[in-house]
Design a protein around this motif. Structure first.
Motif, PDB file in Angstrom:
ATOM      1  N   ALA A 101       0.809  -1.215   0.000  1.00  0.00           N
ATOM      2  CA  ALA A 101       0.000   0.000   0.000  1.00  0.00           C
ATOM      3  C   ALA A 101       0.845   1.268   0.000  1.00  0.00           C
ATOM      4  N   ASP A 102       2.183   1.106  -0.119  1.00  0.00           N
ATOM      5  CA  ASP A 102       3.087   2.260  -0.252  1.00  0.00           C
ATOM      6  C   ASP A 102       2.970   3.253   0.897  1.00  0.00           C
ATOM      7  N   GLN A 103       2.810   2.742   2.085  1.00  0.00           N
ATOM      8  CA  GLN A 103       2.740   3.629   3.238  1.00  0.00           C
ATOM      9  C   GLN A 103       4.129   3.834   3.825  1.00  0.00           C
ATOM     10  N   SER A 104       4.367   5.010   4.346  1.00  0.00           N
ATOM     11  CA  SER A 104       5.653   5.300   4.984  1.00  0.00           C
ATOM     12  C   SER A 104       5.683   4.682   6.374  1.00  0.00           C
ATOM     13  N   TYR A 105       6.891   4.695   6.971  1.00  0.00           N
ATOM     14  CA  TYR A 105       6.999   4.152   8.328  1.00  0.00           C
ATOM     15  C   TYR A 105       6.061   4.898   9.286  1.00  0.00           C
ATOM     16  N   GLN A 106       6.058   6.216   9.175  1.00  0.00           N
ATOM     17  CA  GLN A 106       5.212   6.997  10.066  1.00  0.00           C
ATOM     18  C   GLN A 106       3.743   6.685   9.837  1.00  0.00           C
ATOM     19  N   ASP A 107       3.359   6.558   8.554  1.00  0.00           N
ATOM     20  CA  ASP A 107       1.966   6.246   8.246  1.00  0.00           C
ATOM     21  C   ASP A 107       1.580   4.894   8.837  1.00  0.00           C
ATOM     22  N   ILE A 108       2.504   3.937   8.735  1.00  0.00           N
ATOM     23  CA  ILE A 108       2.211   2.601   9.258  1.00  0.00           C
ATOM     24  C   ILE A 108       2.091   2.653  10.773  1.00  0.00           C
ATOM     25  N   ALA A 109       2.985   3.408  11.395  1.00  0.00           N
ATOM     26  CA  ALA A 109       2.924   3.553  12.848  1.00  0.00           C
ATOM     27  C   ALA A 109       1.590   4.157  13.264  1.00  0.00           C
ATOM     28  N   ASP A 110       1.154   5.178  12.523  1.00  0.00           N
ATOM     29  CA  ASP A 110      -0.133   5.808  12.830  1.00  0.00           C
ATOM     30  C   ASP A 110      -1.277   4.840  12.598  1.00  0.00           C
ATOM     31  N   ALA A 111      -1.211   4.103  11.485  1.00  0.00           N
ATOM     32  CA  ALA A 111      -2.318   3.206  11.134  1.00  0.00           C
ATOM     33  C   ALA A 111      -2.490   2.109  12.169  1.00  0.00           C
ATOM     34  N   LEU A 112      -1.366   1.570  12.630  1.00  0.00           N
ATOM     35  CA  LEU A 112      -1.443   0.419  13.526  1.00  0.00           C
ATOM     36  C   LEU A 112      -1.331   0.797  14.997  1.00  0.00           C
ATOM     37  N   GLY A 113      -1.018   2.064  15.245  1.00  0.00           N
ATOM     38  CA  GLY A 113      -0.915   2.496  16.633  1.00  0.00           C
ATOM     39  C   GLY A 113       0.274   1.899  17.349  1.00  0.00           C
ATOM     40  N   ILE A 114       1.388   1.777  16.641  1.00  0.00           N
ATOM     41  CA  ILE A 114       2.592   1.217  17.239  1.00  0.00           C
ATOM     42  C   ILE A 114       3.750   2.200  17.053  1.00  0.00           C
ATOM     43  N   PRO A 115       4.800   2.087  17.863  1.00  0.00           N
ATOM     44  CA  PRO A 115       5.948   2.987  17.705  1.00  0.00           C
ATOM     45  C   PRO A 115       6.641   2.774  16.365  1.00  0.00           C
ATOM     46  N   ILE A 116       7.256   3.820  15.870  1.00  0.00           N
ATOM     47  CA  ILE A 116       7.897   3.724  14.568  1.00  0.00           C
ATOM     48  C   ILE A 116       9.074   2.746  14.601  1.00  0.00           C
ATOM     49  N   GLY A 117       9.725   2.629  15.762  1.00  0.00           N
ATOM     50  CA  GLY A 117      10.808   1.655  15.881  1.00  0.00           C
ATOM     51  C   GLY A 117      10.300   0.235  15.729  1.00  0.00           C
ATOM     52  N   THR A 118       9.116  -0.035  16.240  1.00  0.00           N
ATOM     53  CA  THR A 118       8.503  -1.351  16.083  1.00  0.00           C
ATOM     54  C   THR A 118       8.191  -1.616  14.622  1.00  0.00           C
ATOM     55  N   VAL A 119       7.782  -0.585  13.915  1.00  0.00           N
ATOM     56  CA  VAL A 119       7.528  -0.740  12.478  1.00  0.00           C
ATOM     57  C   VAL A 119       8.801  -1.204  11.780  1.00  0.00           C
ATOM     58  N   ARG A 120       9.904  -0.560  12.092  1.00  0.00           N
ATOM     59  CA  ARG A 120      11.168  -0.902  11.421  1.00  0.00           C
ATOM     60  C   ARG A 120      11.583  -2.336  11.748  1.00  0.00           C
TER      61      ARG A 120
END
Lengths: 211, 338
Positions: free
Chosen positions: A153-172
């Motif tokens: 879905a071409d979402q950025s790390y920040q977008d994914i963090a916002d979407a899933l409600g998780i820290p950006i470090g967890t996204v990475r």
């Protein structure tokens, strides 16, 4: 079609502006549907069997409409918000399905919220699609969510963090793990190189959280 | 191609929504939007002073020969929302529990209603609504029964009673004698048809909204009425009384969505006190409304009202000239009351 800020003309409103307007004029929310329904539908369709996609995709916007009063208006693009709703619905659908299957003593028909057999059958695609589906099915649900939002879905790390409600470090960390696993399953050679997330706005700097 | 590109292709090649999927989802959202838009706004509805706002047939008939007061003209709008709302009703209808009539079973519907009629005496003309109670039993094979009783007329507007009195209060039996029409339909005679449609034909068309629309259009074009008005009339008749399994009802709502000139009135209250969504089509001086429950797709009522004053009827705009309230329906094996 989503336009970046530089492409939008002066009369094209952002998602945030439309959602803000919809609080007093509910009809404006229809524009959010018109802009994003197809993308959300494809995202849900990439994970579920055909019989469930229509209802789930529709439910995303029904929920979004009810919750629009709490939308963060500093987020111009509503897609992360919508993807987050869709992902939660997918997991809820899985839990409901699991309870139903367990009631019949069966637990083997659905792999989490990712129905491999139905996807491969519906996609009717070549061997590559089937391999990708099989590789994705081996991921932990949280890792799969992040990878599909990032690569699908071409979402950025920040977008994914916002979407899933998780820290950006967890996204990475989840993304790194997921990509290594999928590369291995797909037999892709070469080292996996961690790459800097390039947000859609080059002026933004992504802060890498602790992994 | 790396894994990111492969996964991107995987999602991108997932099936996109069909037009019907998109329309259905949009319609479901639009129903929410419409209901929220209506919240907090003052709802205007026809209030007949002495028609009791309950759903019971007895209460409604208790009005007797009493003058009606206070009509309000509802305005319709031709907007994209009307198609979305009707598609939503179609989807809801398709999800309703199905019962396919077995041999010896009938779909029973009871309704109350009224139609406008006039009397002339010694240069005076007055109008009244002749109230009716109607019961219909329909079998899938065209057998059945219609029983309709005319009740005491109700003067249409305050001036009508005055003109009746000026004419010497003649017997009102020309308008209604309280007669009962009662006819049974057997396999030996002509079948029971609604607007010329046999139940078997409707069931064959149930899964083909395009063919159903063409058939309804063809029937409508045989009349002198405007096409949209007549098509909406037929759709309302079939939704209200026919043997209508979920797919037929769903197809009828799809036909309604494509009726030329159909307008959205919005949330209204029928004269039985029930809330529903109204859509309308006009015929010169009058407008027909179908009122349905968007949560169940059940047709609640039909009403036809004056759009403006006309010379032949001394009543203001908004005066209802005909209505039908669908009260209850059930499946029965008897041609008597269920």
């Amino acid at each position: 079609m989503i336009l970046s800020r530089s492409e939008r003309g002066p009369t094209t409103r952002t998602d945030a502006e439309l959602i803000a307007a919809s609080k007093s004029d509910p009809e404006r929310f229809g524009d959010i549907f018109d802009r994003h329904f197809d993308a959300i539908y494809r995202y849900v369709a990439s994970r579920l069997g055909a019989t469930l996609v229509d209802d789930l995709a529709s439910e995303v916007f029904s929920i979004a409409f009810r919750r629009r009063a709490s939308y963060r208006l500093d987020r111009d693009d509503a897609r992360p918000w919508l993807y987050g709703i869709a992902t939660n619905l997918l997991h809820r659908q899985y839990r409901t399905e699991q309870r139903r299957l367990q009631a019949y003593g069966r637990t083997d028909l659905v792999t989490e919220e990712f129905d491999v057999a139905a996807i491969v059958e519906r996609v009717d695609a070549g061997a590559q699609q089937a391999r990708v589906a099989a590789a994705l099915a081996t991921l932990a649900p949280g890792d799969r969510d992040v990878l599909l939002l990032f690569a699908g879905a071409d979402q950025s790390y920040q977008d994914i963090a916002d979407a899933l409600g998780i820290p950006i470090g967890t996204v990475r960390s989840r993304l790194n793990r997921a990509r290594r696993t999928v590369r291995s399953r797909l037999g892709l050679s070469g080292e996996y190189h961690d790459e800097r997330d390039v947000s859609r706005n080059p002026q933004e700097e992504v802060v890498d959280g602790r992994t | 191609m790396d894994e990111r590109e492969m996964i991107h292709d995987f999602v991108a090649t997932a099936s996109g929504p069909s037009a019907s999927s998109r329309n259905a989802a949009r319609a479901a959202l639009q129903t929410q939007i419409v209901h929220e838009s209506e919240k907090g706004t003052r709802r205007r509805s026809f209030h007949w002073k002495l028609l009791l706002p309950t759903a019971s047939a007895a209460a409604i008939l208790a009005a007797g020969s009493i003058v009606v007061a206070g009509p309000l003209l509802r305005r319709g709008q031709q907007t994209p929302a009307v198609a979305a709302i009707l598609h939503s009703a179609s989807r809801v209808a398709s999800l309703r529990p199905a019962h396919y009539l077995q041999p010896g079973e009938y779909a029973y519907t009871k309704s109350v209603g009224a139609y406008f009629d006039q009397q002339d005496r010694q240069g005076h003309t007055w109008g009244a609504l002749v109230q009716t109670t109607r019961e219909i039993w329909i079998g899938a094979d065209g057998t059945g029964r219609i029983r309709q009783r005319s009740e005491t007329p109700v003067f249409l507007a305050p001036g009508d009673r005055a003109r009746w009195e000026q004419a010497g209060t003649p017997p009102i039996t020309e308008l209604s004698t309280g007669e009962t029409y009662d006819r049974r339909f057997t396999r030996l005679g002509p079948p029971l048809e609604l607007d010329g449609f046999h139940q078997g034909e409707l069931l064959r068309l149930a899964n083909n909204p395009d063919a159903l629309r063409d058939a309804i259009r063809a029937a409508a074009e045989k009349t002198q009425n405007p096409l949209g008005y007549e098509m909406l009339t037929i759709v309302g008749d079939l939704l209200g009384e026919s043997v209508a399994p979920p797919q037929l009802r769903a197809s009828l709502y799809q036909v309604a969505a494509d009726i030329p000139g159909i307008e959205l009135v919005g949330t209204v209250t029928d004269r039985g006190g029930r809330r529903g969504t109204a859509v309308s089509a006009s015929r010169g001086d009058t407008r027909l409304e179908l009122i349905f429950d968007p949560r169940t797709s059940v047709l609640l009522a039909k009403e036809e009202a004056l759009l403006h004053r006309i010379p032949d009827i001394a009543a203001p705009a908004g005066t209802v000239l005909a209505y039908t309230l669908y009260l209850n329906s059930s499946i029965t094996r008897s041609l008597s009351a269920p």
